[in-house]
Design a protein around this motif. Structure first.
Motif, PDB file in Angstrom:
ATOM      1  N   HIS A   1       0.844  -1.184   0.000  1.00  0.00           N
ATOM      2  CA  HIS A   1       0.000   0.000   0.000  1.00  0.00           C
ATOM      3  C   HIS A   1       0.885   1.242   0.000  1.00  0.00           C
ATOM      4  CE1 HIS A   1      -2.687   2.879   2.508  1.00  0.00           C
ATOM      5  NE2 HIS A   1      -2.890   3.091   1.224  1.00  0.00           N
ATOM      6  N   PHE A   2       1.369   1.548  -1.168  1.00  0.00           N
ATOM      7  CA  PHE A   2       2.143   2.771  -1.395  1.00  0.00           C
ATOM      8  C   PHE A   2       1.622   3.343  -2.700  1.00  0.00           C
ATOM      9  CE2 PHE A   2       6.307   4.921  -0.344  1.00  0.00           C
ATOM     10  CZ  PHE A   2       6.205   5.918  -1.292  1.00  0.00           C
ATOM     11  N   HIS A   3       0.879   4.442  -2.620  1.00  0.00           N
ATOM     12  CA  HIS A   3       0.291   5.018  -3.822  1.00  0.00           C
ATOM     13  C   HIS A   3       1.388   5.587  -4.717  1.00  0.00           C
ATOM     14  CE1 HIS A   3      -4.114   5.619  -2.337  1.00  0.00           C
ATOM     15  NE2 HIS A   3      -3.570   4.545  -1.799  1.00  0.00           N
ATOM     16  N   VAL A   4       1.618   4.931  -5.833  1.00  0.00           N
ATOM     17  CA  VAL A   4       2.650   5.371  -6.772  1.00  0.00           C
ATOM     18  C   VAL A   4       1.970   5.991  -7.998  1.00  0.00           C
ATOM     19  CG1 VAL A   4       4.471   3.798  -6.032  1.00  0.00           C
ATOM     20  CG2 VAL A   4       2.763   3.004  -7.657  1.00  0.00           C
ATOM     21  N   PRO A   5       2.644   6.897  -8.697  1.00  0.00           N
ATOM     22  CA  PRO A   5       2.019   7.584  -9.835  1.00  0.00           C
ATOM     23  C   PRO A   5       1.443   6.612 -10.860  1.00  0.00           C
ATOM     24  CG  PRO A   5       4.065   8.672  -9.234  1.00  0.00           C
ATOM     25  CD  PRO A   5       3.994   7.421  -8.402  1.00  0.00           C
ATOM     26  N   LEU A   6       0.247   6.932 -11.336  1.00  0.00           N
ATOM     27  CA  LEU A   6      -0.474   6.032 -12.234  1.00  0.00           C
ATOM     28  C   LEU A   6       0.275   5.791 -13.531  1.00  0.00           C
ATOM     29  CD1 LEU A   6      -4.120   7.447 -11.935  1.00  0.00           C
ATOM     30  CD2 LEU A   6      -2.881   5.926 -10.369  1.00  0.00           C
ATOM     31  N   HIS A   7       0.932   6.814 -14.041  1.00  0.00           N
ATOM     32  CA  HIS A   7       1.500   6.766 -15.389  1.00  0.00           C
ATOM     33  C   HIS A   7       2.931   6.260 -15.400  1.00  0.00           C
ATOM     34  CE1 HIS A   7       3.116  10.387 -13.610  1.00  0.00           C
ATOM     35  NE2 HIS A   7       4.021  10.473 -14.580  1.00  0.00           N
ATOM     36  N   ASP A   8       3.525   6.076 -14.231  1.00  0.00           N
ATOM     37  CA  ASP A   8       4.958   5.837 -14.137  1.00  0.00           C
ATOM     38  C   ASP A   8       5.238   4.384 -13.756  1.00  0.00           C
ATOM     39  OD1 ASP A   8       7.555   6.569 -14.383  1.00  0.00           O
ATOM     40  OD2 ASP A   8       7.687   7.674 -12.503  1.00  0.00           O
ATOM     41  N   GLU A   9       6.418   3.920 -14.085  1.00  0.00           N
ATOM     42  CA  GLU A   9       6.859   2.585 -13.700  1.00  0.00           C
ATOM     43  C   GLU A   9       8.064   2.710 -12.784  1.00  0.00           C
ATOM     44  OE1 GLU A   9       5.737  -0.460 -14.234  1.00  0.00           O
ATOM     45  OE2 GLU A   9       4.015   0.186 -15.422  1.00  0.00           O
ATOM     46  N   PRO A  10       8.072   1.997 -11.655  1.00  0.00           N
ATOM     47  CA  PRO A  10       9.258   2.019 -10.795  1.00  0.00           C
ATOM     48  C   PRO A  10      10.398   1.258 -11.448  1.00  0.00           C
ATOM     49  CG  PRO A  10       7.706   0.384 -10.009  1.00  0.00           C
ATOM     50  CD  PRO A  10       7.026   1.098 -11.150  1.00  0.00           C
TER      51      PRO A  10
END
Length: 370
Positions: free
Chosen positions: A292-301
């Motif tokens: 549960h870590f809200h990461v940017p929708l458009h981006d890939e880690p």
């Protein structure tokens, strides 16, 4: 932004302002004329929707000074911004140095949560654009799971009855319908939508329902269609993405183990309240982890990490890809920009990129901007 569903109804897309630390009226006006106005310009839209977060002190200030509500409404219009939904989950101090479990206080057994939410409803009814009659507020899933007693459960239900009565009275006075959505989240009394069905079956469904958070659902291993099968109204969708680490690659998550927010973590056979507990041996390393870590929708880690963006696409298809929308309010809620391992230099550009990604997903489902 407003989009037209193929059935002719309007779907509202917004971004949640709980990403901003402002907790008083001057700070809120500053975020509107600063980042929010710039996001609108970057997107090239005439009107940008905001999922406004008002801390308890800011809401109380507005309620004691009705002229300030009118001023806020006027300023929104001047900047090409509109508000049809509020985020009523964080009460105050959401950008304190350490938030963690404090975000769940006061819970729905406490009259303070009731008073705060009814105050937000009064404000939202006054902020709604003239051509909009329905607004929504998202809130916590009753309480954190610990210290839950029968007395607490009884107090919660009494407060939910009072909430529905207050919202119904507000409609009678203003003609505006404000609905509240309870947001299932791992670790809480309502973790997943079947629990919501059981605990909220007797509430007034004209005014109370669900707020589905795509990140929470992914971490809870829920099928994308689960929320649609509860029988509860889905008053709002929070578009968000969780982190995923494949087996044996969990050390890559260490960069996301930060001190401010709680990051519940789940594998196929285990659960921890926070990512640090999982990294310390709380979860098996031979299973995938969902965080549960809200990461940017458009981006890939960076690989080997991934996000639950495919899950979000499936959920959007379930809720908005059918003959009629199952919800009409979609709020992009990435509140973690400032604690990302590599925080962007320009927050407005990041938020605009997320909203642009989301408008593309909705366009693929046949929704058209108005």
């Amino acid at each position: 932004m407003r989009l037209r569903h193929p059935d002719g109804s309007t779907v509202h897309l917004s971004y949640c302002t709980n990403v901003h630390a402002a907790e008083d009226l001057p700070g809120i006006h500053g975020q509107l004329s600063g980042v929010a106005a710039r996001v609108r310009r970057l997107l090239g839209v005439e009107r940008l929707g905001l999922g406004l977060w008002l801390s308890q002190p800011a809401a109380a200030d507005l309620l004691t000074r009705p002229g300030e509500v009118a001023r806020l409404r006027e300023r929104l219009a001047e900047l090409g911004l509109e508000v049809v939904t509020l985020n009523g989950f964080p009460y105050r101090g959401f950008h304190d140095e350490i938030v963690k479990y404090r975000v769940y206080q006061p819970d729905w057994a406490d009259a303070e949560r009731l008073h705060y939410t009814l105050g937000l409803a009064e404000i939202l009814a006054a902020l709604l654009p003239d051509d909009v009659t329905e607004g929504t507020i998202s809130t916590l899933p009753l309480a954190w799971r610990t210290a839950w007693t029968q007395d607490k459960a009884t107090a919660v239900m009494a407060n939910l009855d009072a909430l529905a009565q207050g919202l119904r009275a507000l409609t009678s006075r203003t003609g505006k319908v404000i609905r509240v959505g309870f947001e299932p989240e791992p670790g809480c009394i309502i973790e997943i939508t079947p629990q919501a069905t059981a605990l909220l079956s007797e509430v007034d469904h004209d005014y109370l329902g669900l707020c589905l958070d795509a990140c929470h659902m992914a971490v809870g291993f829920e099928e994308p269609g689960a929320g649609a099968r509860t029988g509860l109204p889905i008053v709002k969708l929070q578009a968000s993405c969780a982190l995923e680490a494949p087996p044996g690659a969990q050390r890559a998550l260490a960069a996301f183990d930060e001190a401010r927010f709680l990051h519940q973590t789940r594998s196929a056979t285990g659960y921890t309240d926070d990512l640090g507990e999982a990294l310390a041996g709380g979860l098996p390393a031979d299973e995938s982890w969902w965080v549960h870590f809200h990461v940017p929708l458009h981006d890939e880690p960076p690989p080997p990490l991934a996000t639950s963006a495919p899950y979000l696409r499936d959920l959007l298809n379930t809720l908005l890809g059918g003959p009629a929308p199952l919800t009409r309010h979609v709020e992009v809620e990435t509140y973690t920009w400032n604690v990302l391992p590599h925080a962007p230099a320009d927050l407005a550009e990041g938020i605009a990129a997320e909203l642009n990604w989301m408008r593309g997903q909705l366009a693929a489902l046949g929704l058209k901007e108005t």
